[in-house]
Write a protein that holds these residues in place. Sequence first.
Motif, PDB file in Angstrom:
ATOM      1  N   THR A 143      28.777  22.999  77.220  1.00  0.00           N
ATOM      2  CA  THR A 143      29.014  23.726  75.983  1.00  0.00           C
ATOM      3  C   THR A 143      27.937  23.297  74.980  1.00  0.00           C
ATOM      4  N   GLU A 144      27.872  23.978  73.846  1.00  0.00           N
ATOM      5  CA  GLU A 144      26.921  23.587  72.800  1.00  0.00           C
ATOM      6  C   GLU A 144      27.179  22.159  72.340  1.00  0.00           C
ATOM      7  N   GLU A 145      28.459  21.794  72.177  1.00  0.00           N
ATOM      8  CA  GLU A 145      28.811  20.435  71.752  1.00  0.00           C
ATOM      9  C   GLU A 145      28.360  19.402  72.778  1.00  0.00           C
ATOM     10  N   GLU A 146      28.587  19.695  74.058  1.00  0.00           N
ATOM     11  CA  GLU A 146      28.183  18.770  75.118  1.00  0.00           C
ATOM     12  C   GLU A 146      26.663  18.648  75.199  1.00  0.00           C
ATOM     13  N   THR A 147      25.965  19.755  75.000  1.00  0.00           N
ATOM     14  CA  THR A 147      24.501  19.728  75.018  1.00  0.00           C
ATOM     15  C   THR A 147      23.986  18.872  73.863  1.00  0.00           C
ATOM     16  N   GLU A 148      24.586  19.021  72.692  1.00  0.00           N
ATOM     17  CA  GLU A 148      24.162  18.205  71.543  1.00  0.00           C
ATOM     18  C   GLU A 148      24.480  16.737  71.785  1.00  0.00           C
ATOM     19  N   GLN A 149      25.604  16.444  72.416  1.00  0.00           N
ATOM     20  CA  GLN A 149      25.939  15.056  72.754  1.00  0.00           C
ATOM     21  C   GLN A 149      24.888  14.493  73.720  1.00  0.00           C
ATOM     22  N   ALA A 150      24.461  15.282  74.691  1.00  0.00           N
ATOM     23  CA  ALA A 150      23.426  14.844  75.638  1.00  0.00           C
ATOM     24  C   ALA A 150      22.108  14.591  74.906  1.00  0.00           C
ATOM     25  N   ARG A 151      21.770  15.436  73.938  1.00  0.00           N
ATOM     26  CA  ARG A 151      20.540  15.236  73.154  1.00  0.00           C
ATOM     27  C   ARG A 151      20.619  13.949  72.331  1.00  0.00           C
ATOM     28  N   ARG A 152      21.782  13.702  71.716  1.00  0.00           N
ATOM     29  CA  ARG A 152      21.952  12.461  70.945  1.00  0.00           C
ATOM     30  C   ARG A 152      21.795  11.249  71.866  1.00  0.00           C
ATOM     31  N   SER A 172      14.673  22.280  78.725  1.00  0.00           N
ATOM     32  CA  SER A 172      15.039  22.010  80.109  1.00  0.00           C
ATOM     33  C   SER A 172      16.430  22.522  80.443  1.00  0.00           C
ATOM     34  N   ARG A 173      16.537  23.167  81.567  1.00  0.00           N
ATOM     35  CA  ARG A 173      17.839  23.637  82.059  1.00  0.00           C
ATOM     36  C   ARG A 173      18.788  22.467  82.259  1.00  0.00           C
ATOM     37  N   TYR A 174      18.234  21.281  82.585  1.00  0.00           N
ATOM     38  CA  TYR A 174      19.070  20.117  82.861  1.00  0.00           C
ATOM     39  C   TYR A 174      19.848  19.643  81.630  1.00  0.00           C
ATOM     40  N   MET A 175      19.458  20.088  80.457  1.00  0.00           N
ATOM     41  CA  MET A 175      20.203  19.750  79.243  1.00  0.00           C
ATOM     42  C   MET A 175      21.408  20.678  79.077  1.00  0.00           C
ATOM     43  N   VAL A 176      21.448  21.757  79.886  1.00  0.00           N
ATOM     44  CA  VAL A 176      22.485  22.758  79.752  1.00  0.00           C
ATOM     45  C   VAL A 176      23.217  23.016  81.066  1.00  0.00           C
ATOM     46  N   ILE A 177      22.476  23.025  82.152  1.00  0.00           N
ATOM     47  CA  ILE A 177      23.041  23.411  83.437  1.00  0.00           C
ATOM     48  C   ILE A 177      22.542  22.490  84.542  1.00  0.00           C
TER      49      ILE A 177
END
Length: 183
Positions: A143-152, A172-177
């Motif tokens: 989700t957008e929230e999970e992607t932002e958590q991964a970026r943090r 990168s797709r790996y940040m999302v999928i």
Amino acid sequence: SGNYYNQGEIRKKELEQSCFLLGIPASDVTVVDHRDLPDNPAVEWDTQLLAAFVLKHIEANNINLVVTFDAGGVSGHANHISLYTALRWEPSKYTVVLKYLSFLCLGCHVLVLESVNLFRKYISILDVPVSCLLPRDALFILTEEETEQARRAMRCHRSQLLWFRHIYMLFSRYMVINSLRLL
């Protein structure tokens, strides 16, 4: 310990900070610091030694699922590929890790992260339709929230945030999928 640029201690702290943001306590983080397993993108690690470390950790922590890289190592990084090789290793030829084989047979599964070509790697969310159509055993779409958590969590690794990793975090797709196969 991530000491390729003599930053092992810094990178250990960054890893703990990143794991904390992902909800993983420091007590659940194990850093293997072994002279025969150097952090170096060009060095293939010793398969038997690495397999022994991984299998011992699996047994000691009663782990039933391991997620690792595939034969491409996502970026061709030799250390990443070595992890895949170690988990595919056939211990039946070597007595040193035979005692661990029964544990693996009792239910530890291995999922490997699919390496994709450079085009697919950097089309981010646009890779979702392609990934949904291709065969795989597991598909994770954040989700957008999970992607932002991964970026943090990635930003915690300040010593590694070179210009190309900023591009990676954006595209990168790996940040999302992430698509995975059972080993």
